[in-house]
Design a protein around this motif. Structure first.
Motif, mmCIF file in Angstrom:
data_model
loop_
_atom_site.group_PDB
_atom_site.id
_atom_site.type_symbol
_atom_site.label_atom_id
_atom_site.label_comp_id
_atom_site.label_asym_id
_atom_site.label_seq_id
_atom_site.Cartn_x
_atom_site.Cartn_y
_atom_site.Cartn_z
ATOM 1 N N ILE A 104 -4.172 -7.390 -2.439
ATOM 2 C CA ILE A 104 -4.150 -6.003 -1.963
ATOM 3 C C ILE A 104 -5.374 -5.770 -1.088
ATOM 4 C CG2 ILE A 104 -4.144 -3.568 -2.622
ATOM 5 C CD1 ILE A 104 -3.078 -4.523 -5.400
ATOM 6 N N TRP A 105 -5.133 -5.408 0.164
ATOM 7 C CA TRP A 105 -6.199 -5.055 1.119
ATOM 8 C C TRP A 105 -6.168 -3.553 1.322
ATOM 9 C CZ3 TRP A 105 -10.057 -7.532 3.784
ATOM 10 C CH2 TRP A 105 -10.704 -6.765 4.759
ATOM 11 N N HIS A 127 -0.323 -9.062 0.265
ATOM 12 C CA HIS A 127 0.971 -8.570 -0.211
ATOM 13 C C HIS A 127 1.088 -7.068 0.034
ATOM 14 C CE1 HIS A 127 0.815 -12.368 -2.558
ATOM 15 N NE2 HIS A 127 2.114 -12.345 -2.324
ATOM 16 N N ALA A 128 0.001 -6.346 -0.208
ATOM 17 C CA ALA A 128 -0.057 -4.903 0.082
ATOM 18 C C ALA A 128 -1.204 -4.693 1.056
ATOM 19 C CB ALA A 128 -0.276 -4.104 -1.198
ATOM 20 N N TRP A 129 -0.875 -4.211 2.252
ATOM 21 C CA TRP A 129 -1.849 -4.019 3.334
ATOM 22 C C TRP A 129 -1.934 -2.525 3.576
ATOM 23 C CZ3 TRP A 129 -0.305 -4.934 9.056
ATOM 24 C CH2 TRP A 129 -1.427 -4.848 9.895
ATOM 25 N N GLU A 134 -3.564 8.185 7.345
ATOM 26 C CA GLU A 134 -2.120 8.273 7.553
ATOM 27 C C GLU A 134 -1.716 7.961 8.989
ATOM 28 O OE1 GLU A 134 1.521 11.140 6.066
ATOM 29 O OE2 GLU A 134 -0.514 11.932 6.067
ATOM 30 N N HIS A 135 -2.515 8.399 9.968
ATOM 31 C CA HIS A 135 -2.150 8.182 11.372
ATOM 32 C C HIS A 135 -2.297 6.718 11.812
ATOM 33 C CE1 HIS A 135 -6.505 8.966 11.592
ATOM 34 N NE2 HIS A 135 -6.486 8.185 12.670
ATOM 35 N N LEU A 136 -2.944 5.869 11.004
ATOM 36 C CA LEU A 136 -3.051 4.451 11.335
ATOM 37 C C LEU A 136 -1.924 3.621 10.717
ATOM 38 C CD1 LEU A 136 -6.904 3.800 11.038
ATOM 39 C CD2 LEU A 136 -5.550 4.209 13.106
ATOM 40 N N ALA A 137 -1.154 4.223 9.849
ATOM 41 C CA ALA A 137 -0.047 3.515 9.203
ATOM 42 C C ALA A 137 1.077 3.273 10.208
ATOM 43 C CB ALA A 137 0.475 4.324 8.031
ATOM 44 N N TYR A 144 0.185 3.593 4.323
ATOM 45 C CA TYR A 144 -0.678 4.647 3.792
ATOM 46 C C TYR A 144 -0.160 5.076 2.435
ATOM 47 C CZ TYR A 144 -2.899 9.183 3.220
ATOM 48 O OH TYR A 144 -3.605 10.257 2.729
ATOM 49 N N TRP A 145 -0.960 4.865 1.377
ATOM 50 C CA TRP A 145 -0.604 5.275 0.036
ATOM 51 C C TRP A 145 -1.584 6.330 -0.486
ATOM 52 C CZ3 TRP A 145 0.286 -0.041 -2.841
ATOM 53 C CH2 TRP A 145 1.409 -0.668 -2.305
ATOM 54 N N GLY A 146 -2.475 6.797 0.403
ATOM 55 C CA GLY A 146 -3.509 7.761 0.019
ATOM 56 C C GLY A 146 -4.870 7.180 0.334
#
Length: 149
Positions: A104-105, A127-129, A134-137, A144-146
């Motif tokens: 996870i990064w 695996h999770a990047w 939010e605007h960079l997702a 973006y998960w928060g």
């Protein structure tokens, strides 16, 4: 994530502060830490592995730091590698993934306009990047998960 071995990785400064804010998520797990500052041992309740602080501007130190991270990964054999960056986190993501760990990064909240250099490369291995903005997702990551505040 009960009984999982987690290697939590961050370089110094803000990366480390953000990693420490994730500690409640590690409850019930066997957690070890990796960073570039031996003084951080007083801030965690479990083992801290210390590696050379390095960046792209000093290739020899960077190579040495990658080797040190590899040794830690081989010794710890984590089930999960979680990192908030930067260079040691990238090395841990690469080696952790190669050895079968989930990775996870979480890109630094300081990178509000563009992803970090390490973060841009981490997407190929993690695996999770994740980004904290939010605007960079993007649909293909980072996601973006928060944010870690």
């Amino acid at each position: 994530m009960e009984n999982k071995k987690i290697l939590a990785v961050a370089s110094g400064g803000g990366h480390w502060v953000q990693l420490l804010r994730l500690q409640p998520a590690f409850d019930g797990c066997d957690v070890q830490y990796l960073s570039t500052n031996s003084g951080y041992a007083a801030e965690v309740k479990s083992k801290l592995h210390v590696v050379t602080d390095a960046n792209l501007w000093n290739k020899l130190k960077l190579f040495f730091m990658f080797l040190q991270v590899l040794v830690v990964i081989l010794k710890v054999r984590p089930d999960v590698v979680v990192t908030t960056g930067a260079a040691p986190g990238f090395a841990a993501i690469v080696f952790g993934r190669l050895l079968g760990a989930k990775t996870i990064w979480i890109d630094s909240i300081a990178n509000s306009e563009v992803l970090s250099s390490s973060g841009m490369h981490a997407g190929k291995f993690a695996h999770a990047w994740l980004t904290q903005w939010e605007h960079l997702a993007t649909p293909n990551g980072p996601y973006y998960w928060g944010s870690v505040l």
